[in-house]
Design a protein around this motif. Sequence first.
Motif, PDB file in Angstrom:
ATOM      1  N   LYS A 412      16.143 -21.939  30.565  1.00  0.00           N
ATOM      2  CA  LYS A 412      14.973 -21.192  30.138  1.00  0.00           C
ATOM      3  C   LYS A 412      14.197 -20.682  31.346  1.00  0.00           C
ATOM      4  CE  LYS A 412      11.473 -21.785  26.520  1.00  0.00           C
ATOM      5  NZ  LYS A 412      10.854 -22.769  25.608  1.00  0.00           N
ATOM      6  N   GLY A 413      13.809 -19.415  31.287  1.00  0.00           N
ATOM      7  CA  GLY A 413      13.012 -18.848  32.369  1.00  0.00           C
ATOM      8  C   GLY A 413      13.823 -18.335  33.537  1.00  0.00           C
ATOM      9  N   VAL A 414      15.153 -18.386  33.438  1.00  0.00           N
ATOM     10  CA  VAL A 414      16.025 -17.883  34.507  1.00  0.00           C
ATOM     11  C   VAL A 414      17.158 -17.092  33.865  1.00  0.00           C
ATOM     12  CG1 VAL A 414      17.511 -18.477  36.457  1.00  0.00           C
ATOM     13  CG2 VAL A 414      15.517 -19.878  35.960  1.00  0.00           C
ATOM     14  N   THR A 415      17.457 -15.930  34.425  1.00  0.00           N
ATOM     15  CA  THR A 415      18.615 -15.161  33.978  1.00  0.00           C
ATOM     16  C   THR A 415      19.509 -14.878  35.177  1.00  0.00           C
ATOM     17  OG1 THR A 415      17.451 -13.060  34.300  1.00  0.00           O
ATOM     18  CG2 THR A 415      17.372 -14.037  32.091  1.00  0.00           C
ATOM     19  N   SER A 416      20.782 -14.659  34.878  1.00  0.00           N
ATOM     20  CA  SER A 416      21.728 -14.338  35.942  1.00  0.00           C
ATOM     21  C   SER A 416      22.863 -13.521  35.349  1.00  0.00           C
ATOM     22  CB  SER A 416      22.269 -15.614  36.588  1.00  0.00           C
ATOM     23  OG  SER A 416      23.027 -15.308  37.735  1.00  0.00           O
ATOM     24  N   ILE A 417      22.992 -12.277  35.804  1.00  0.00           N
ATOM     25  CA  ILE A 417      24.053 -11.397  35.326  1.00  0.00           C
ATOM     26  C   ILE A 417      25.260 -11.485  36.241  1.00  0.00           C
ATOM     27  CG2 ILE A 417      24.706  -8.988  34.926  1.00  0.00           C
ATOM     28  CD1 ILE A 417      21.803  -8.451  34.110  1.00  0.00           C
ATOM     29  N   THR A 418      25.022 -11.416  37.550  1.00  0.00           N
ATOM     30  CA  THR A 418      26.125 -11.475  38.519  1.00  0.00           C
ATOM     31  C   THR A 418      25.865 -12.517  39.600  1.00  0.00           C
ATOM     32  OG1 THR A 418      25.226  -9.778  39.998  1.00  0.00           O
ATOM     33  CG2 THR A 418      26.585  -9.016  38.177  1.00  0.00           C
ATOM     34  N   GLY A 419      25.052 -13.527  39.280  1.00  0.00           N
ATOM     35  CA  GLY A 419      24.781 -14.587  40.237  1.00  0.00           C
ATOM     36  C   GLY A 419      23.438 -14.474  40.937  1.00  0.00           C
ATOM     37  N   GLU A 420      22.585 -13.543  40.465  1.00  0.00           N
ATOM     38  CA  GLU A 420      21.326 -13.298  41.176  1.00  0.00           C
ATOM     39  C   GLU A 420      20.239 -14.325  40.874  1.00  0.00           C
ATOM     40  OE1 GLU A 420      21.137 -11.236  37.238  1.00  0.00           O
ATOM     41  OE2 GLU A 420      22.617 -11.501  38.828  1.00  0.00           O
ATOM     42  N   LYS A 421      20.323 -15.010  39.730  1.00  0.00           N
ATOM     43  CA  LYS A 421      19.376 -16.074  39.362  1.00  0.00           C
ATOM     44  C   LYS A 421      17.921 -15.631  39.510  1.00  0.00           C
ATOM     45  CE  LYS A 421      21.699 -18.699  42.078  1.00  0.00           C
ATOM     46  NZ  LYS A 421      22.193 -19.801  42.935  1.00  0.00           N
ATOM     47  N   VAL A 422      17.522 -14.726  38.644  1.00  0.00           N
ATOM     48  CA  VAL A 422      16.145 -14.230  38.634  1.00  0.00           C
ATOM     49  C   VAL A 422      15.268 -15.198  37.850  1.00  0.00           C
ATOM     50  CG1 VAL A 422      14.637 -12.389  37.803  1.00  0.00           C
ATOM     51  CG2 VAL A 422      16.801 -11.816  38.899  1.00  0.00           C
ATOM     52  N   HIS A 423      14.135 -15.577  38.434  1.00  0.00           N
ATOM     53  CA  HIS A 423      13.206 -16.499  37.797  1.00  0.00           C
ATOM     54  C   HIS A 423      12.038 -15.737  37.169  1.00  0.00           C
ATOM     55  CE1 HIS A 423      14.785 -20.325  39.632  1.00  0.00           C
ATOM     56  NE2 HIS A 423      15.364 -19.412  40.388  1.00  0.00           N
ATOM     57  N   GLU A 424      11.525 -16.294  36.082  1.00  0.00           N
ATOM     58  CA  GLU A 424      10.407 -15.649  35.399  1.00  0.00           C
ATOM     59  C   GLU A 424       9.216 -15.471  36.342  1.00  0.00           C
ATOM     60  OE1 GLU A 424       8.154 -16.040  31.109  1.00  0.00           O
ATOM     61  OE2 GLU A 424       8.649 -17.876  32.189  1.00  0.00           O
ATOM     62  N   SER A 425       8.983 -16.444  37.212  1.00  0.00           N
ATOM     63  CA  SER A 425       7.863 -16.343  38.149  1.00  0.00           C
ATOM     64  C   SER A 425       8.028 -15.152  39.098  1.00  0.00           C
ATOM     65  CB  SER A 425       7.737 -17.637  38.956  1.00  0.00           C
ATOM     66  OG  SER A 425       8.925 -17.905  39.682  1.00  0.00           O
ATOM     67  N   GLN A 426       9.279 -14.841  39.467  1.00  0.00           N
ATOM     68  CA  GLN A 426       9.524 -13.688  40.335  1.00  0.00           C
ATOM     69  C   GLN A 426       9.232 -12.381  39.602  1.00  0.00           C
ATOM     70  OE1 GLN A 426      13.601 -14.520  41.286  1.00  0.00           O
ATOM     71  NE2 GLN A 426      13.093 -15.702  43.113  1.00  0.00           N
ATOM     72  N   VAL A 427       9.614 -12.318  38.340  1.00  0.00           N
ATOM     73  CA  VAL A 427       9.331 -11.130  37.532  1.00  0.00           C
ATOM     74  C   VAL A 427       7.828 -10.956  37.363  1.00  0.00           C
ATOM     75  CG1 VAL A 427       9.570 -10.111  35.229  1.00  0.00           C
ATOM     76  CG2 VAL A 427      11.545 -11.160  36.343  1.00  0.00           C
ATOM     77  N   LEU A 428       7.138 -12.042  37.062  1.00  0.00           N
ATOM     78  CA  LEU A 428       5.684 -11.971  36.895  1.00  0.00           C
ATOM     79  C   LEU A 428       5.007 -11.428  38.149  1.00  0.00           C
ATOM     80  CD1 LEU A 428       5.052 -15.343  35.041  1.00  0.00           C
ATOM     81  CD2 LEU A 428       4.616 -13.061  34.129  1.00  0.00           C
ATOM     82  N   GLU A 429       5.396 -11.951  39.305  1.00  0.00           N
ATOM     83  CA  GLU A 429       4.783 -11.510  40.559  1.00  0.00           C
ATOM     84  C   GLU A 429       5.111 -10.050  40.846  1.00  0.00           C
ATOM     85  OE1 GLU A 429       2.806 -11.127  44.075  1.00  0.00           O
ATOM     86  OE2 GLU A 429       2.621 -12.712  42.556  1.00  0.00           O
TER      87      GLU A 429
END
Length: 548
Positions: A412-429
Amino acid sequence: MSPQIGDLLARTGLSVRHGRRYARRVAATKSPGETQQRVLERIVEDGAGTAFGKRHGFAAVRSLADLRQAVPVQSYEDLRDDIEAQEFTGEPRLTADRPVYYNRTSGTVAAPKNIPVTAAGLTRIQRNQQLGAYAFSRWPGLFGGKVFAVSGAAVEGHMAGGTPYGSASGLLYEKQPRLLRARYVLPAELSAIEDYEQRYLAMAVFGVAEPRVTCTAIPNSSTLVRLLDLVNQRPDDVLRMVADGRLPDGVRSEATPGRHPDRAARLQAKLDAAGRLTYADIWPDLAGVVTWTGGSCGVAIRALQPMLPADCGIIELGYVASEVHGTVNVDPHRNACLPTLDQTIFEFVPRERWETGDPTEAVGLAELEEGEDYYVIVTTADGLYRYDMNDIVRVTGWLHDTPTLAFVQKGKGVTSITGEKVHESQVLEAVCSALEEREIESTFFIALADPETATYTLYVETRGEGTSDAGFAGLVDARLASANIEYQGKRASARLAPMRVVWLAPGTGEAYRARRVSEGQRDAQFKYLHLQYAGECGFDFDAHARAG
């Protein structure tokens, strides 16, 4: 040497060197509780004299229950101070032995995660790779020819205390014995090329020049899709370099692909006839692709499969992360991935209970149920104690009394399409700072990751008439790249498409909330998730796009 003889020699050599270790790992599955207890005793004994061990009373820990009582679940940010202090001062903060290397990956904040690896830890990683190779050798023809393997850069930089960081798989690839290295198509130094276009072009030239590839080993098969796209986008450049035996301008390598004018001519004829080259054209004897098959990687595999020889198999690499080598595929025909239970302590929490905040105690390997999904907590000999991986795995079966596991997706709060591991906190910022810079007042936004198109779409609702700022997507994209080194790399290599922005009609955010409440979420406890997978969202935001 014929492929059959080469395959037999490789299988025999791997059996002699690693067969007994493989048998011991399998034997451990008959008593997972006893095996895990022995691992626990080693880890707490080694860590008792460290700063972390003293703070958490390792000297009194005798069981997994004691460890749970003594150590709360940890995130990387909980451990960052100890990791950085141990590197800078040499003081044993997490491990008695000083780390000799750091696996670098993206973190929840702009600063990346540097995962400590001791000398013994590097040996463990190498032995797990060797056990995997021994098991993979049972796949007919896999090691009869050359191996096209792609790894990360061995050394990307150095920590404050001088210890190198990068990709441990790249480091071990670089340190292979000369005879073994000769079986691999790509020279290790290619992974250090910073220009992605040049790196991929060089890899394409080496790969196209070598017809005897029977195995590809690559964590994310989207790299193979990207390479083939490059070959077909620039066939004249690639085939000319294959014919002339040269590399792209500016690429330096001790190894060269050699001159292959006849091969270039044959492939040109196939290209002229079909209009596009496939891996079946380039590597007709390819027996298997060793890669991740779980999570979003399945999308790239579906795109790749029509390009492969008809009898080429897809073999699961295993649950392998920067923090832990979680499983080894011990049976490539069933893709049965066995936890590294003789090295790592594993704990699990059922997915539904974790995501609803149920404080249920974690359970061990022997207590899992087949077909169920779990969040993973690991304790490693390299200083990650009760570490929350934020990964979801599924129990696929059993080997004796030990479950086999498959990676499902990031938590929860993390997605990864090709290994990038994007965190919700990074999107928010990234989004909030971009909104502030553009002086846009937003009432709601959400980013959805779509593995099918390798795209992140940002849906934004603004107050009043709003805006249709054409440069907003690029601004958020750049800020997310600066906060996440993996996202930056995947965008630069074109494995991720540019971010897409859709401006929403007024009231969309509230409509989304109402839908969630109607589906059973408590209105008083409702919390917007600003980052999700498109397939799990269940709400058609495109249907609410603002007109014009």
